[in-house]
Design a protein around this motif. Structure first.
Motif, PDB file in Angstrom:
ATOM      1  N   VAL A 284     -26.527 -56.048  33.584  1.00 56.50           N
ATOM      2  CA  VAL A 284     -26.952 -55.345  34.913  1.00 56.50           C
ATOM      3  C   VAL A 284     -26.571 -53.892  34.534  1.00 56.50           C
ATOM      4  O   VAL A 284     -25.717 -53.555  34.096  1.00 56.50           O
ATOM      5  N   THR A 285     -27.668 -53.015  34.767  1.00 54.13           N
ATOM      6  CA  THR A 285     -27.862 -51.513  34.438  1.00 54.13           C
ATOM      7  C   THR A 285     -28.711 -50.769  35.329  1.00 54.13           C
ATOM      8  O   THR A 285     -29.400 -51.621  36.221  1.00 54.13           O
ATOM      9  N   PRO A 286     -28.448 -49.501  35.576  1.00 57.02           N
ATOM     10  CA  PRO A 286     -29.669 -48.783  36.503  1.00 57.02           C
ATOM     11  C   PRO A 286     -30.932 -49.089  36.049  1.00 57.02           C
ATOM     12  O   PRO A 286     -31.434 -49.212  34.832  1.00 57.02           O
ATOM     13  N   GLY A 287     -31.703 -49.045  36.965  1.00 56.85           N
ATOM     14  CA  GLY A 287     -33.221 -49.426  36.696  1.00 56.85           C
ATOM     15  C   GLY A 287     -33.960 -48.468  35.611  1.00 56.85           C
ATOM     16  O   GLY A 287     -34.800 -48.904  34.726  1.00 56.85           O
ATOM     17  N   SER A 288     -33.511 -47.387  35.404  1.00 59.93           N
ATOM     18  CA  SER A 288     -34.032 -46.585  34.646  1.00 59.93           C
ATOM     19  C   SER A 288     -33.603 -46.853  33.300  1.00 59.93           C
ATOM     20  O   SER A 288     -34.206 -46.382  32.271  1.00 59.93           O
ATOM     21  N   LEU A 289     -32.553 -47.495  32.998  1.00 61.23           N
ATOM     22  CA  LEU A 289     -32.099 -47.931  31.533  1.00 61.23           C
ATOM     23  C   LEU A 289     -32.310 -49.419  31.328  1.00 61.23           C
ATOM     24  O   LEU A 289     -31.932 -49.982  30.192  1.00 61.23           O
ATOM     25  N   VAL A 290     -33.296 -49.989  31.785  1.00 62.87           N
ATOM     26  CA  VAL A 290     -33.449 -51.584  31.601  1.00 62.87           C
ATOM     27  C   VAL A 290     -34.219 -51.525  30.145  1.00 62.87           C
ATOM     28  O   VAL A 290     -33.745 -52.440  29.447  1.00 62.87           O
ATOM     29  N   GLN A 291     -35.282 -51.002  30.263  1.00 61.86           N
ATOM     30  CA  GLN A 291     -35.961 -50.923  28.952  1.00 61.86           C
ATOM     31  C   GLN A 291     -35.283 -50.270  27.730  1.00 61.86           C
ATOM     32  O   GLN A 291     -35.502 -50.623  26.470  1.00 61.86           O
ATOM     33  N   ASN A 292     -34.242 -49.480  27.899  1.00 63.82           N
ATOM     34  CA  ASN A 292     -33.555 -48.864  26.814  1.00 63.82           C
ATOM     35  C   ASN A 292     -32.400 -49.763  26.445  1.00 63.82           C
ATOM     36  O   ASN A 292     -32.230 -49.781  25.070  1.00 63.82           O
ATOM     37  N   TRP A 293     -31.898 -50.601  27.153  1.00 60.55           N
ATOM     38  CA  TRP A 293     -30.928 -51.761  26.671  1.00 60.55           C
ATOM     39  C   TRP A 293     -31.766 -52.816  25.505  1.00 60.55           C
ATOM     40  O   TRP A 293     -31.330 -53.249  24.702  1.00 60.55           O
ATOM     41  N   LYS A 294     -33.237 -53.227  26.437  1.00 60.70           N
ATOM     42  CA  LYS A 294     -33.934 -53.922  25.324  1.00 60.70           C
ATOM     43  C   LYS A 294     -34.029 -53.427  24.186  1.00 60.70           C
ATOM     44  O   LYS A 294     -34.099 -54.194  22.912  1.00 60.70           O
ATOM     45  N   ALA A 295     -34.462 -52.061  24.063  1.00 55.36           N
ATOM     46  CA  ALA A 295     -34.699 -51.402  22.772  1.00 55.36           C
ATOM     47  C   ALA A 295     -33.467 -51.358  21.887  1.00 55.36           C
ATOM     48  O   ALA A 295     -33.749 -51.452  20.633  1.00 55.36           O
ATOM     49  N   GLU A 296     -32.184 -51.308  22.620  1.00 53.85           N
ATOM     50  CA  GLU A 296     -31.010 -51.203  21.718  1.00 53.85           C
ATOM     51  C   GLU A 296     -30.593 -52.491  21.172  1.00 53.85           C
ATOM     52  O   GLU A 296     -30.257 -52.512  19.835  1.00 53.85           O
ATOM     53  N   PHE A 297     -30.982 -53.831  21.589  1.00 50.61           N
ATOM     54  CA  PHE A 297     -30.704 -54.943  21.220  1.00 50.61           C
ATOM     55  C   PHE A 297     -31.847 -55.083  19.892  1.00 50.61           C
ATOM     56  O   PHE A 297     -31.435 -55.732  19.119  1.00 50.61           O
ATOM     57  N   THR A 298     -33.122 -54.621  20.229  1.00 48.30           N
ATOM     58  CA  THR A 298     -34.233 -54.782  19.195  1.00 48.30           C
ATOM     59  C   THR A 298     -33.923 -53.877  17.758  1.00 48.30           C
ATOM     60  O   THR A 298     -33.818 -54.188  16.901  1.00 48.30           O
ATOM     61  N   LYS A 299     -33.237 -52.801  18.188  1.00 50.81           N
ATOM     62  CA  LYS A 299     -32.883 -51.808  17.185  1.00 50.81           C
ATOM     63  C   LYS A 299     -31.937 -52.331  16.122  1.00 50.81           C
ATOM     64  O   LYS A 299     -31.747 -52.288  15.210  1.00 50.81           O
ATOM     65  N   TRP A 300     -30.697 -52.933  16.868  1.00 52.87           N
ATOM     66  CA  TRP A 300     -29.528 -53.193  16.065  1.00 52.87           C
ATOM     67  C   TRP A 300     -29.975 -54.789  15.531  1.00 52.87           C
ATOM     68  O   TRP A 300     -29.258 -55.131  14.248  1.00 52.87           O
ATOM     69  N   LEU A 301     -30.607 -55.560  15.958  1.00 49.71           N
ATOM     70  CA  LEU A 301     -30.680 -57.014  15.765  1.00 49.71           C
ATOM     71  C   LEU A 301     -32.214 -57.336  15.321  1.00 49.71           C
ATOM     72  O   LEU A 301     -32.268 -58.381  14.327  1.00 49.71           O
ATOM     73  N   GLY A 302     -33.091 -56.774  15.523  1.00 45.79           N
ATOM     74  CA  GLY A 302     -34.445 -57.183  15.118  1.00 45.79           C
ATOM     75  C   GLY A 302     -35.099 -58.124  16.333  1.00 45.79           C
ATOM     76  O   GLY A 302     -34.366 -58.846  17.004  1.00 45.79           O
TER      77      GLY A 302
END
Length: 336
Positions: A284-302
């Motif tokens: 659960v995160t602020p609306g402006s950071l939703v896509q950022n969190w998805k990008a972080e998971f992809t960045k570190w795990l693929g």
């Protein structure tokens, strides 16, 4: 706090995962023969691979199995198909290959994640589960037609319904997902006897929980300590009946990577029989950071390792609930 977490994610440390080994070798469609190659010298490794690049953060495209034989190597995908071959490597280089090291095979770059035993490779355990199941079912002889006789079971093996009780899962191989003795391995604390009494009613064997080496190579010392702290708190090891934690590191210290590492560890492993602690993770995160969190998971795990579902106007929570493909849900406070 969430905003601060992501604003510092570009300040990741510059750590090396071992010298990139780029031997002069020949990549071809067929494996090169080598007189020094022997059956006893064959080794098997689980690896991740991507196209060769000079980027610091690799975008891994999938898992694979690496086979070394003398001075030659071959790379197979999780369906057992050859996706790369090469020869001309130094024998000492391949003989000393271990977790965390990297290797170039043609136009592909691979990182060793662990060692596979010859028995596991021969039985296909290192490949996809569906393929293993098909191979095992194909080797079982078909029962004779018209056979109506029931097998005999000793009285001690019969359950309440008169059927043999299934073998408990703990009798199956329960080993750590990653090598706890590997250099730099981050092993989570083992549960206490009191914790086992409360949470291990099935008396499953206690297995070491080892953080994925793909992540530990990026963790700085304070992040390793933070991950240990989070794990103990979430697992209820620090206080009985308490299963939460607040990670209050300052901005830029890498809280996001610690959170991703914790989520990935709990999704794949557990201290009791190796069973995963959780099936799904909610962020659960602020609306402006939703896509950022998805990008972080992809960045570190693929993309191949984890599938993240983000909730917005076009993607509803109901889709996530009914989908077996996603195990991480990222949603804003407003949409929750």
């Amino acid at each position: 706090t969430e905003n601060k977490t992501l604003s510092g994610r570009n300040q990741s440390p510059t750590l090396t995962r071992g010298d990139l080994q780029t031997p002069q070798h020949r990549a071809s469609g067929a494996a090169g023969s080598d007189s020094a190659c022997s059956k006893d010298g064959v080794r098997y490794f689980s690896v991740v691979w991507c196209k060769a690049s000079k980027k610091k953060h690799k975008r891994w495209e999938g898992d694979a199995v690496l086979i070394t034989r003398g001075r030659s190597v071959s790379l197979k995908d999780m369906e057992g198909k050859d996706i790369g071959k090469g020869s001309g490597y130094k024998v000492s280089q391949l003989a000393s290959l271990s977790e965390g090291e990297m290797l170039m095979i043609g136009g592909k770059e691979v990182e060793v994640m662990g060692v596979i035993s010859a028995e596991d490779f021969a039985k296909g355990r290192c490949f996809q589960d569906i393929q293993t199941d098909q191979a095992e079912s194909a080797t079982k002889p078909a029962p004779p037609l018209g056979s109506a006789s029931k097998p005999f079971f000793p009285p001690t093996t019969l359950g309440r319904a008169g059927r043999p009780e299934p073998k408990p899962e703990e009798e199956q191989t329960c080993r750590p997902r990653h090598n706890p003795l590997a250099p730099g391995a981050l092993v989570m604390p083992r549960p206490s006897s009191n914790h086992q009494w409360l949470h291990n009613k099935a008396a499953l064997p206690v297995v070491d929980v080892v953080v994925d080496t793909h992540l530990t190579t990026h963790l700085r010392p304070h992040q390793r300590e933070g991950l240990l702290f989070l794990y103990e708190c979430v697992m209820g090891m620090r206080a009985v009946g308490r299963y939460g934690a607040i990670l209050a590191d300052e901005m830029g210290l890498g809280k996001t990577l610690q959170s991703v590492s914790l989520a990935w560890t709990l999704l794949k492993q557990g201290p009791y029989g190796g069973k995963p602690v959780v099936r799904r993770v909610l962020v659960v995160t602020p609306g402006s950071l939703v896509q950022n969190w998805k990008a972080e998971f992809t960045k570190w795990l693929g993309r191949e390792r984890i599938s993240v579902f983000t909730v917005d106007q076009e993607h509803r929570v109901e889709q996530f609930v009914s989908s077996p493909l996603h195990n991480v849900l990222v949603i804003s406070y407003e949409m929750l």
